[in-house]
Design a protein around this motif. Sequence first.
Motif, PDB file in Angstrom:
ATOM      1  N   PRO A  22       3.997  -3.054   7.424  1.00  0.00           N
ATOM      2  CA  PRO A  22       3.126  -1.958   6.973  1.00  0.00           C
ATOM      3  C   PRO A  22       3.741  -1.019   5.956  1.00  0.00           C
ATOM      4  O   PRO A  22       3.007  -0.284   5.289  1.00  0.00           O
ATOM      5  CB  PRO A  22       2.803  -1.217   8.272  1.00  0.00           C
ATOM      6  N   PHE A  23       5.073  -1.008   5.802  1.00  0.00           N
ATOM      7  CA  PHE A  23       5.714  -0.043   4.917  1.00  0.00           C
ATOM      8  C   PHE A  23       6.151  -0.631   3.580  1.00  0.00           C
ATOM      9  O   PHE A  23       6.676   0.070   2.728  1.00  0.00           O
ATOM     10  CB  PHE A  23       6.929   0.577   5.617  1.00  0.00           C
ATOM     11  N   HIS A  24       5.930  -1.940   3.398  1.00  0.00           N
ATOM     12  CA  HIS A  24       6.360  -2.611   2.172  1.00  0.00           C
ATOM     13  C   HIS A  24       5.279  -3.554   1.648  1.00  0.00           C
ATOM     14  O   HIS A  24       5.586  -4.514   0.939  1.00  0.00           O
ATOM     15  CB  HIS A  24       7.645  -3.420   2.412  1.00  0.00           C
ATOM     16  N   SER A  25       4.014  -3.292   1.953  1.00  0.00           N
ATOM     17  CA  SER A  25       2.959  -4.258   1.632  1.00  0.00           C
ATOM     18  C   SER A  25       1.675  -3.615   1.113  1.00  0.00           C
ATOM     19  O   SER A  25       0.662  -4.293   0.975  1.00  0.00           O
ATOM     20  CB  SER A  25       2.603  -5.078   2.883  1.00  0.00           C
ATOM     21  N   GLN A  26       1.709  -2.342   0.802  1.00  0.00           N
ATOM     22  CA  GLN A  26       0.466  -1.645   0.508  1.00  0.00           C
ATOM     23  C   GLN A  26       0.003  -1.843  -0.941  1.00  0.00           C
ATOM     24  O   GLN A  26       0.772  -2.221  -1.825  1.00  0.00           O
ATOM     25  CB  GLN A  26       0.625  -0.153   0.792  1.00  0.00           C
ATOM     26  N   ASN A  27      -1.270  -1.572  -1.146  1.00  0.00           N
ATOM     27  CA  ASN A  27      -1.875  -1.495  -2.471  1.00  0.00           C
ATOM     28  C   ASN A  27      -2.405  -0.073  -2.630  1.00  0.00           C
ATOM     29  O   ASN A  27      -3.286   0.345  -1.879  1.00  0.00           O
ATOM     30  CB  ASN A  27      -3.010  -2.509  -2.600  1.00  0.00           C
ATOM     31  N   VAL A  28      -1.884   0.643  -3.601  1.00  0.00           N
ATOM     32  CA  VAL A  28      -2.085   2.095  -3.639  1.00  0.00           C
ATOM     33  C   VAL A  28      -3.015   2.552  -4.753  1.00  0.00           C
ATOM     34  O   VAL A  28      -3.104   3.746  -5.038  1.00  0.00           O
ATOM     35  CB  VAL A  28      -0.723   2.817  -3.768  1.00  0.00           C
ATOM     36  N   GLU A  29      -3.747   1.612  -5.379  1.00  0.00           N
ATOM     37  CA  GLU A  29      -4.534   1.995  -6.545  1.00  0.00           C
ATOM     38  C   GLU A  29      -5.580   3.064  -6.249  1.00  0.00           C
ATOM     39  O   GLU A  29      -5.823   3.956  -7.078  1.00  0.00           O
ATOM     40  CB  GLU A  29      -5.209   0.770  -7.169  1.00  0.00           C
ATOM     41  N   SER A  30      -6.198   3.016  -5.062  1.00  0.00           N
ATOM     42  CA  SER A  30      -7.250   3.990  -4.786  1.00  0.00           C
ATOM     43  C   SER A  30      -6.692   5.394  -4.575  1.00  0.00           C
ATOM     44  O   SER A  30      -7.427   6.378  -4.704  1.00  0.00           O
ATOM     45  CB  SER A  30      -8.074   3.564  -3.568  1.00  0.00           C
ATOM     46  N   TYR A  31      -5.383   5.524  -4.258  1.00  0.00           N
ATOM     47  CA  TYR A  31      -4.777   6.840  -4.118  1.00  0.00           C
ATOM     48  C   TYR A  31      -4.843   7.610  -5.436  1.00  0.00           C
ATOM     49  O   TYR A  31      -4.928   8.839  -5.451  1.00  0.00           O
ATOM     50  CB  TYR A  31      -3.298   6.743  -3.729  1.00  0.00           C
ATOM     51  N   PHE A  32      -4.777   6.876  -6.546  1.00  0.00           N
ATOM     52  CA  PHE A  32      -4.648   7.500  -7.869  1.00  0.00           C
ATOM     53  C   PHE A  32      -5.901   7.363  -8.728  1.00  0.00           C
ATOM     54  O   PHE A  32      -5.948   7.916  -9.830  1.00  0.00           O
ATOM     55  CB  PHE A  32      -3.469   6.874  -8.619  1.00  0.00           C
ATOM     56  N   ALA A  33      -6.916   6.650  -8.236  1.00  0.00           N
ATOM     57  CA  ALA A  33      -8.086   6.357  -9.064  1.00  0.00           C
ATOM     58  C   ALA A  33      -8.880   7.607  -9.416  1.00  0.00           C
ATOM     59  O   ALA A  33      -9.611   7.613 -10.411  1.00  0.00           O
ATOM     60  CB  ALA A  33      -8.980   5.344  -8.357  1.00  0.00           C
ATOM     61  N   ASN A  34      -8.746   8.657  -8.636  1.00  0.00           N
ATOM     62  CA  ASN A  34      -9.519   9.880  -8.850  1.00  0.00           C
ATOM     63  C   ASN A  34      -8.765  10.911  -9.685  1.00  0.00           C
ATOM     64  O   ASN A  34      -9.134  12.086  -9.722  1.00  0.00           O
ATOM     65  CB  ASN A  34      -9.903  10.493  -7.487  1.00  0.00           C
ATOM     66  N   VAL A  35      -7.703  10.466 -10.377  1.00  0.00           N
ATOM     67  CA  VAL A  35      -6.846  11.388 -11.121  1.00  0.00           C
ATOM     68  C   VAL A  35      -6.969  11.129 -12.619  1.00  0.00           C
ATOM     69  O   VAL A  35      -6.396  10.162 -13.134  1.00  0.00           O
ATOM     70  CB  VAL A  35      -5.371  11.251 -10.681  1.00  0.00           C
ATOM     71  N   PRO A  36      -7.705  11.960 -13.359  1.00  0.00           N
ATOM     72  CA  PRO A  36      -7.755  11.799 -14.815  1.00  0.00           C
ATOM     73  C   PRO A  36      -6.368  11.979 -15.425  1.00  0.00           C
ATOM     74  O   PRO A  36      -5.575  12.806 -14.967  1.00  0.00           O
ATOM     75  CB  PRO A  36      -8.700  12.927 -15.264  1.00  0.00           C
ATOM     76  N   GLY A  37      -6.078  11.195 -16.452  1.00  0.00           N
ATOM     77  CA  GLY A  37      -4.789  11.310 -17.129  1.00  0.00           C
ATOM     78  C   GLY A  37      -3.821  10.208 -16.792  1.00  0.00           C
ATOM     79  O   GLY A  37      -2.791  10.073 -17.454  1.00  0.00           O
ATOM     80  N   LEU A  38      -4.135   9.407 -15.759  1.00  0.00           N
ATOM     81  CA  LEU A  38      -3.292   8.278 -15.387  1.00  0.00           C
ATOM     82  C   LEU A  38      -3.946   6.977 -15.823  1.00  0.00           C
ATOM     83  O   LEU A  38      -5.167   6.825 -15.746  1.00  0.00           O
ATOM     84  CB  LEU A  38      -3.068   8.214 -13.873  1.00  0.00           C
ATOM     85  N   LYS A  39      -3.145   6.019 -16.255  1.00  0.00           N
ATOM     86  CA  LYS A  39      -3.611   4.664 -16.485  1.00  0.00           C
ATOM     87  C   LYS A  39      -3.014   3.775 -15.403  1.00  0.00           C
ATOM     88  O   LYS A  39      -1.889   4.019 -14.945  1.00  0.00           O
ATOM     89  CB  LYS A  39      -3.221   4.185 -17.882  1.00  0.00           C
ATOM     90  N   MET A  40      -3.773   2.763 -14.974  1.00  0.00           N
ATOM     91  CA  MET A  40      -3.323   1.879 -13.903  1.00  0.00           C
ATOM     92  C   MET A  40      -3.532   0.437 -14.317  1.00  0.00           C
ATOM     93  O   MET A  40      -4.609   0.071 -14.805  1.00  0.00           O
ATOM     94  CB  MET A  40      -4.078   2.165 -12.608  1.00  0.00           C
ATOM     95  N   VAL A  41      -2.511  -0.371 -14.093  1.00  0.00           N
ATOM     96  CA  VAL A  41      -2.511  -1.765 -14.536  1.00  0.00           C
ATOM     97  C   VAL A  41      -2.124  -2.663 -13.365  1.00  0.00           C
ATOM     98  O   VAL A  41      -1.223  -2.329 -12.588  1.00  0.00           O
ATOM     99  CB  VAL A  41      -1.513  -1.947 -15.699  1.00  0.00           C
ATOM    100  N   ALA A  42      -2.810  -3.816 -13.249  1.00  0.00           N
ATOM    101  CA  ALA A  42      -2.516  -4.758 -12.165  1.00  0.00           C
ATOM    102  C   ALA A  42      -2.649  -6.182 -12.689  1.00  0.00           C
ATOM    103  O   ALA A  42      -3.718  -6.796 -12.581  1.00  0.00           O
ATOM    104  CB  ALA A  42      -3.459  -4.531 -10.986  1.00  0.00           C
TER     105      ALA A  42
END
Length: 324
Positions: free
Chosen positions: A123-143
């Motif tokens: 549980p501590f080394h397997s997460q996908n965190v994109e939704s944590y940051f999706a609501n933040v203008p100014g960040l770009k996210m790549v996968a």
Amino acid sequence: MTTYLEAIRQAIREEMEADPDVFIMGEDIGAYGGAFKITEGFLAEFGADRVIDTPISEAAIVGAAVGAAQMGLKPVCEMQFIDFIAPAFNVIVNFAAKVRYRTGAGAGLVIRGPCGAGVRAGPFHSQNVESYFANVPGLKMVAPATVRDAKGLLKAAIRDPDPVLFFEHKYLYRRLRTELELGNDVLTPLGKARTHREGVDLTIVTFGAMVHVAQEAAERLADEDGAEVEIIDLRTLQPLDEATILGSVRKTGRLLVLHEAPRFGGFGGELTALVCEGAFEWLDAPIRRVAALDTPVPYAAALEEAHLPQVTDVVSTARTQLNY
């Protein structure tokens, strides 16, 4: 043949060779070569001024990188596992993402790290965190989902004038291999999705390792049901290529959203809303989401497989839509 991991290594090395302002920093990336050996040999090649082993403090890593970026340098920060980005959340969200808006000067840095499950890391080394940051203008996210995009998108991210979060799926590191010529400036623009597979009966929108789950499901549906599924690989989550998504749904009339993170509050909700607002009248069946269960990622192999979206889950959900 070049692996997904080697493509990332090539991207970093080539950008460091081409631009002396590019440098890397993170825990154990120097003498040890990184937890997954992506930066092995970089310390000897580029020196301690450009390959910086840091204390175990993600907030300090990102904070120092933001300052360096504002002085004109181009830092590439490694999170040993993307789960450990949590201690740096405040610096990323409340400073890096907002510094251009506040000052007019952006912070061109990359925060990269291994995400995702399927390797029995718990549980501590397997997460996908994109939704944590999706609501933040100014960040770009790549996968990235492919070897070529792992290289091309990372090179574009390093050259970008604003902060980019780069999510590398660790399950793909050594499993994907592609012919990739050294010396070619492989560059994939941010903000443009890719049609991974053409189809006319159903659209699957996904990203990262789930592209390959979608591909296997599409092949099974073609063989067993005669259905032609179109797969849209987002590649960049922010900015999102809305036109490609809506164009595909208007063609097929059906949408299945697939992602590895838990379903509730996941990125699929935004994709569903987008299509409901922009292509509702083209839909011939309800939109469906396939995602992980709303639990932490288990250690046990059988439980991890039950937690994660599987090919059978995608196939059975797609059949309900195709037969609607």
